[in-house]
Design an enzyme around this catalytic site. Structure first.
Site, mmCIF file in Angstrom:
data_model
loop_
_atom_site.group_PDB
_atom_site.id
_atom_site.type_symbol
_atom_site.label_atom_id
_atom_site.label_comp_id
_atom_site.label_asym_id
_atom_site.label_seq_id
_atom_site.Cartn_x
_atom_site.Cartn_y
_atom_site.Cartn_z
ATOM 1 N N SER A 1 0.836 -1.201 0.000
ATOM 2 C CA SER A 1 0.000 0.000 0.000
ATOM 3 C C SER A 1 0.874 1.255 0.000
ATOM 4 O O SER A 1 1.672 1.437 -0.916
ATOM 5 C CB SER A 1 -0.960 -0.061 1.197
ATOM 6 O OG SER A 1 -1.976 0.905 1.072
ATOM 7 N N ASP B 1 -10.179 -5.358 -3.244
ATOM 8 C CA ASP B 1 -9.465 -4.406 -2.380
ATOM 9 C C ASP B 1 -10.364 -3.205 -2.092
ATOM 10 O O ASP B 1 -10.805 -2.504 -3.015
ATOM 11 C CB ASP B 1 -8.192 -3.964 -3.110
ATOM 12 C CG ASP B 1 -7.247 -3.173 -2.232
ATOM 13 O OD1 ASP B 1 -7.721 -2.285 -1.502
ATOM 14 O OD2 ASP B 1 -6.037 -3.447 -2.291
ATOM 15 N N HIS C 1 -7.479 -5.868 0.831
ATOM 16 C CA HIS C 1 -6.280 -5.050 1.009
ATOM 17 C C HIS C 1 -5.373 -5.513 2.153
ATOM 18 O O HIS C 1 -4.269 -5.014 2.306
ATOM 19 C CB HIS C 1 -6.714 -3.603 1.272
ATOM 20 C CG HIS C 1 -5.621 -2.577 1.097
ATOM 21 N ND1 HIS C 1 -5.061 -2.270 -0.122
ATOM 22 C CD2 HIS C 1 -4.977 -1.782 1.993
ATOM 23 C CE1 HIS C 1 -4.135 -1.338 0.027
ATOM 24 N NE2 HIS C 1 -4.052 -1.024 1.299
#
Lengths: 278, 278
Positions: free
Chosen positions: A147, A224, A256
């Site tokens: 991320s 996600d 995610h």
């Protein structure tokens, strides 16, 4: 460098160290997994993992399930914290800015610039420190992340290819100049000049730098919850234009979080191991 | 039964459900890992994991690194919370009693007895519920646990061998009648009559019940910071007297935490898989 936690794990040691960081102007902690070979005083390759928003130096060690294969491959894993920390450090108004959200860049304006120097911290200070304190094989250091940390891994690898020989990411923020998280972080840390932003945007950087790596691996879940922040397709297009090979894998049903990461962590460690031994 | 979290993990699903528990007189949550085969509607064997003091229904899923092999072996993993929870539930004066410290027994006295009925909850209510709601192979259910949950796994297996066909533990409280944690919990939950205590003490129970299992596996770290609470040697002696085979493995350098558990989790899953298919 002060050892504050050490746990035997797969015949190696999962450790946390505390340091006084010059670049962050304050204390910082980092995690390191040392496989048995490293404990025995033999040099091993190393991979930095940069974590995402809200995470700390221990999140990866607890949740990513990387140590088993790292032990088998004799890989050292290094996990910095995600920002400067402490009472004197700006907290931020939300979890997407300030503490836990350093974005692996050097802030250029108040109130951030005093402490938020994560690019220098990771790529220079911590990089030098671990090379000095641990036996790491020369030219066998990679970087990956998740991320915000995926953004960090891609950009630091593209900026410092002489330091990081392999790069991969999970659900990376691939084009921070073009998503809410990145816009908020970059306008706070860098100011409103968008030319400055592009120096820290993987999608822009890869076009500028060209093909630096044999391959880049990105895994992305298709369920996600932050998909709109990530823009893997923009990075893919830039890689194509730059002639940079990219293996972008999209996975039905995965979200995610770290249950996604643990499902594909072995592929990333094997990828780095192969790239670092090519 | 309400699904409150579901994450794709190794092609299966890591889930958390909320239920209204009759035995705990209130809400409770449990985790379940369903391998792909189970999601496809085929029956699979299942193993309950009982966690230790302070843990919740999600600790194991995050920290134990069990899903990868569970996916390969087609094992369902079921993880209850460690106690009743909520505003109306006694908090306890410390983390070794009350919420997060149910000890997998039925409390017999105030203020605990209204909610702290973890033995009935796990071995009866949750056991029935998961058998009703998921396709679990008959006679292929095992149980294991850590620390307080190791005590829970050993005692519930010895009390209900018709329900649990295989049993193992990490760093179990093997003789709770003879250690501070157990003495505090048992005097609070059961009262001062020590004859009552022995009904919930694995070291006493195994002598009473005799050899019920082909083998029992216990892993114990030799750098365990709570070693004096655990007494694996007392359980070993009782197993010997009872003719119960015990594989007690002591590991140099390992402590009490989940870095120890993740290092040996695969051996436990393989152990249960083998026992459940014998």
């Amino acid at each position: 460098m002060e050892l504050i936690q050490s746990n035997r794990c797969f015949n190696g040691e999962q450790r946390i160290y505390k340091i006084n960081s010059k670049s962050l102007t304050g204390e910082s902690k980092f995690g390191i997994y040392l496989p048995k070979k490293a404990l025995n005083g033999e040099a091993c390759p190393a991979v930095f993992f940069l974590a995402g928003l809200t995470c700390t130096e221990e999140t990866f060690a607890i949740k990513a399930h990387a140590q088993q294969l790292a032990a088998q491959l004799n890989l050292i894993l290094i996990t910095p914290d995600t920002s400067p920390r402490g009472e004197n450090v700006e907290q931020g108004d939300h979890w997407d800015i300030g503490q836990g959200a350093g974005f692996y860049i050097n802030a250029m304006q108040a109130p951030w610039s005093e402490h938020f120097q994560m690019e220098t911290f990771v790529a220079d200070e911590l990089y030098s420190l671990v090379n000095q304190e641990f036996l790491i094989e020369q030219n066998r250091i990679g970087i990956f992340g998740h991320s915000m940390g995926g953004h960090g891994a891609l950009t630091l690898a593209l900026k410092y290819p002489e330091k990081f020989k392999s790069v991969s990411a999970f659900a990376a923020i691939c084009a921070p100049s073009q998503c809410p998280w990145g816009e908020k972080a970059f306008s706070n840390y860098l100011g409103e000049n968008k030319t400055e932003w592009l120096k820290h945007d993987a999608t822009a950087l890869v076009e500028e730098k060209g093909a630096l790596f044999t391959d880049i691996l990105i895994d992305q879940g298709l369920k996600d919850q932050f998909y709109s922040q990530l823009n893997p397709a923009l990075f893919e297009q830039s890689c194509k234009r730059a002639g940079q090979k990219l293996t972008l894998r999209e996975h039905e049903g995965y979200d995610h979080g770290y249950y996604f990461i643990q499902s594909f962590i072995e592929d990333h460690l094997k990828f780095h191991h192969a790239q670092l031994h090519a």
